[in-house]
Design an enzyme around this catalytic site. Structure first.
Site, PDB file in Angstrom:
ATOM      1  N   HIS A 261       0.792  -1.231   0.000  1.00  0.00           N
ATOM      2  CA  HIS A 261       0.000   0.000   0.000  1.00  0.00           C
ATOM      3  C   HIS A 261       0.831   1.292   0.000  1.00  0.00           C
ATOM      4  O   HIS A 261       0.478   2.270   0.668  1.00  0.00           O
ATOM      5  CB  HIS A 261      -0.964   0.010   1.187  1.00  0.00           C
ATOM      6  CG  HIS A 261      -2.064  -0.996   1.096  1.00  0.00           C
ATOM      7  ND1 HIS A 261      -2.535  -1.508  -0.096  1.00  0.00           N
ATOM      8  CD2 HIS A 261      -2.810  -1.601   2.074  1.00  0.00           C
ATOM      9  CE1 HIS A 261      -3.524  -2.376   0.135  1.00  0.00           C
ATOM     10  NE2 HIS A 261      -3.694  -2.453   1.445  1.00  0.00           N
TER      11      HIS A 261
ATOM     12  N   HIS B 148      -9.894   2.070   0.284  1.00  0.00           N
ATOM     13  CA  HIS B 148      -9.793   0.961   1.229  1.00  0.00           C
ATOM     14  C   HIS B 148     -10.820   1.054   2.363  1.00  0.00           C
ATOM     15  O   HIS B 148     -10.495   0.781   3.518  1.00  0.00           O
ATOM     16  CB  HIS B 148      -8.375   0.921   1.809  1.00  0.00           C
ATOM     17  CG  HIS B 148      -7.923  -0.424   2.281  1.00  0.00           C
ATOM     18  ND1 HIS B 148      -8.469  -1.050   3.379  1.00  0.00           N
ATOM     19  CD2 HIS B 148      -6.976  -1.268   1.815  1.00  0.00           C
ATOM     20  CE1 HIS B 148      -7.864  -2.213   3.577  1.00  0.00           C
ATOM     21  NE2 HIS B 148      -6.952  -2.377   2.627  1.00  0.00           N
TER      22      HIS B 148
ATOM     23  N   GLU C  46     -11.627  -3.717  -2.778  1.00  0.00           N
ATOM     24  CA  GLU C  46     -10.603  -2.808  -3.282  1.00  0.00           C
ATOM     25  C   GLU C  46     -10.454  -3.026  -4.782  1.00  0.00           C
ATOM     26  O   GLU C  46      -9.822  -3.990  -5.227  1.00  0.00           O
ATOM     27  CB  GLU C  46      -9.268  -3.079  -2.585  1.00  0.00           C
ATOM     28  CG  GLU C  46      -9.310  -2.987  -1.072  1.00  0.00           C
ATOM     29  CD  GLU C  46      -8.139  -3.705  -0.427  1.00  0.00           C
ATOM     30  OE1 GLU C  46      -6.977  -3.353  -0.731  1.00  0.00           O
ATOM     31  OE2 GLU C  46      -8.381  -4.647   0.363  1.00  0.00           O
TER      32      GLU C  46
END
Length: 389
Positions: free
Chosen positions: A143, A216, A354
């Site tokens: 991420h 997210h 996601e």
């Protein structure tokens, strides 16, 4: 002659009265437009340790849906949706204040970048040059690194095109978190009156780089009353990506048919989530995998997934132009986090859809490319739409 003069005066009086009335209506229209323009509520939401001030913006539509978005990390902190009786409740996990997000947050509501999901061994090679990234998820990169897009303050402005939305902009400098190129990112959150939130992502670069942006949010359509295991989920995908023990895709596109990964017809999340006879369930501790969407044409907007919560009647649909969706079932939530309204977030208390390109795509040439070069524009759209039944 006197009558003619009187009539003329009367005509002019009527004309002047009419013009005044039109001017008043025009002014009223302008005032209404101005009200619409400034309908997004902006409030102070604290500051970062370095002194940067943080704001919280509230989008609200005609039906009563509210979405709260921070310029810190582009976080969606609150998101209300109607149940079958028309009652709106918050359906996303998060914290009551900025302080919670600054301590330790498993990406609640975050805008994720420069690369969403995992990159194997925290490195990739592009045009013959190897780029080393931070190892922040075992041996892998996750991420965007230590200070990803979820941990920076974005420039914000209200949309001026009549849409009910907020534009966020951030320039990620060349070398930031190990990625090449100055990346200019623009994201818009648009709330429509049919209870849909449209998220548009665009980015340009001055050097070849890799990009994979996503949102997210953790959803729980009960309004936070219990875990998500009773939610009925559909994922529009005939294949998913098996992963190794560090949750990196093996490269195989595996058919879901006949497995616990088959969500082509709706079923409860809880039905197969603990089926440890499936090796992939064991590896992921539940679902933490990318599904390969049934997309008839590259970049076409398709229904990716849906979730229905029977007790409230809340129904959510996810549409995207992305080729994949990571379905994550909150396997790492362990009860150590107390979120909004004092609710303790236990294991599997929230799930994520996601939308994204595939994990580790920079190292897997068979996957759709995530490379963006100068002169090209990265562009994707995802829509989350709520209703009830």
């Amino acid at each position: 002659m006197t009558n003619f003069k009187t009539q003329t005066k009367l005509i002019w009086a009527v004309l002047l009265l009419s013009c005044f009335s039109m001017a008043c209506q025009s002014k009223k229209s302008e005032d209404t437009m101005e009200t619409t323009k400034t309908s997004i509520l902006k409030e102070a939401w604290g500051q970062l340790p370095d002194g940067q001030k943080v704001s919280l913006f509230t989008l609200k539509n005609a039906k009563g849906m509210e979405v709260k978005i921070s310029d810190y990390g582009g976080l969606i902190t609150h998101w209300t949706a109607p149940d079958k009786d028309g009652k709106y409740e918050d359906v996303v996990l998060g914290y009551d204040s900025l302080a919670g997000y600054l301590k330790a947050s498993p990406f609640f509501g975050a805008l994720v970048g420069r690369y969403g999901n995992r990159i194997a061994n925290a490195k990739f090679t592009l045009d013959g040059k190897t780029y080393n990234l931070l190892q922040n998820n075992g041996p892998n990169h996750l991420h965007g690194g230590k200070i990803g897009f979820d941990k920076v303050v974005w420039k914000t402005e209200e949309l001026q095109d009549g849409r009910n939305g907020l534009k966020l902009n951030y320039v990620s400098k060349d070398g930031e978190e190990g990625y090449p190129g100055n990346l200019n990112v623009e994201i818009t959150y648009v709330l429509t009156d049919d209870n849909a939130l449209e998220i548009n992502y665009t980015a340009t670069t001055d050097k070849p780089t890799v990009v994979n942006l996503t949102q997210h949010s953790y959803f729980n359509l009960t309004g936070g009353k219990t875990d998500h295991l009773g939610h009925e989920v559909m994922i529009n995908a005939n294949h998913f990506l098996p992963v190794d023990k560090t949750l990196i895709p093996t490269g195989e596109l595996k058919a879901v048919k006949g497995s616990v990964f088959d969500f082509t017809t709706p079923k409860t999340i809880g039905k197969g989530i603990d089926d440890t006879t499936d090796e992939q369930i064991k590896v992921g501790g539940g679902y933490d995998h990318c599904w390969v969407l049934n997309q008839p044409k590259k970049d076409s907007l398709v229904l990716a997934a849906s979730a229905y919560e029977p007790t409230t009647g809340r129904f959510m649909e996810v549409f995207t132009t992305e080729p994949g969706v990571q379905f994550y079932t909150g396997n790492f939530l362990d009860g150590s986090i107390t979120g909004k309204n004092g609710i303790v977030y236990k294991k599997r208390y929230g799930f994520c859809f996601e939308t994204e390109h595939f994990p580790d795509s920079p190292n897997q040439k068979e996957f759709p490319s995530v490379v963006v070069r100068p002169g090209e524009t990265y562009k994707t759209t995802t829509i989350y739409k709520f209703s009830s039944k």
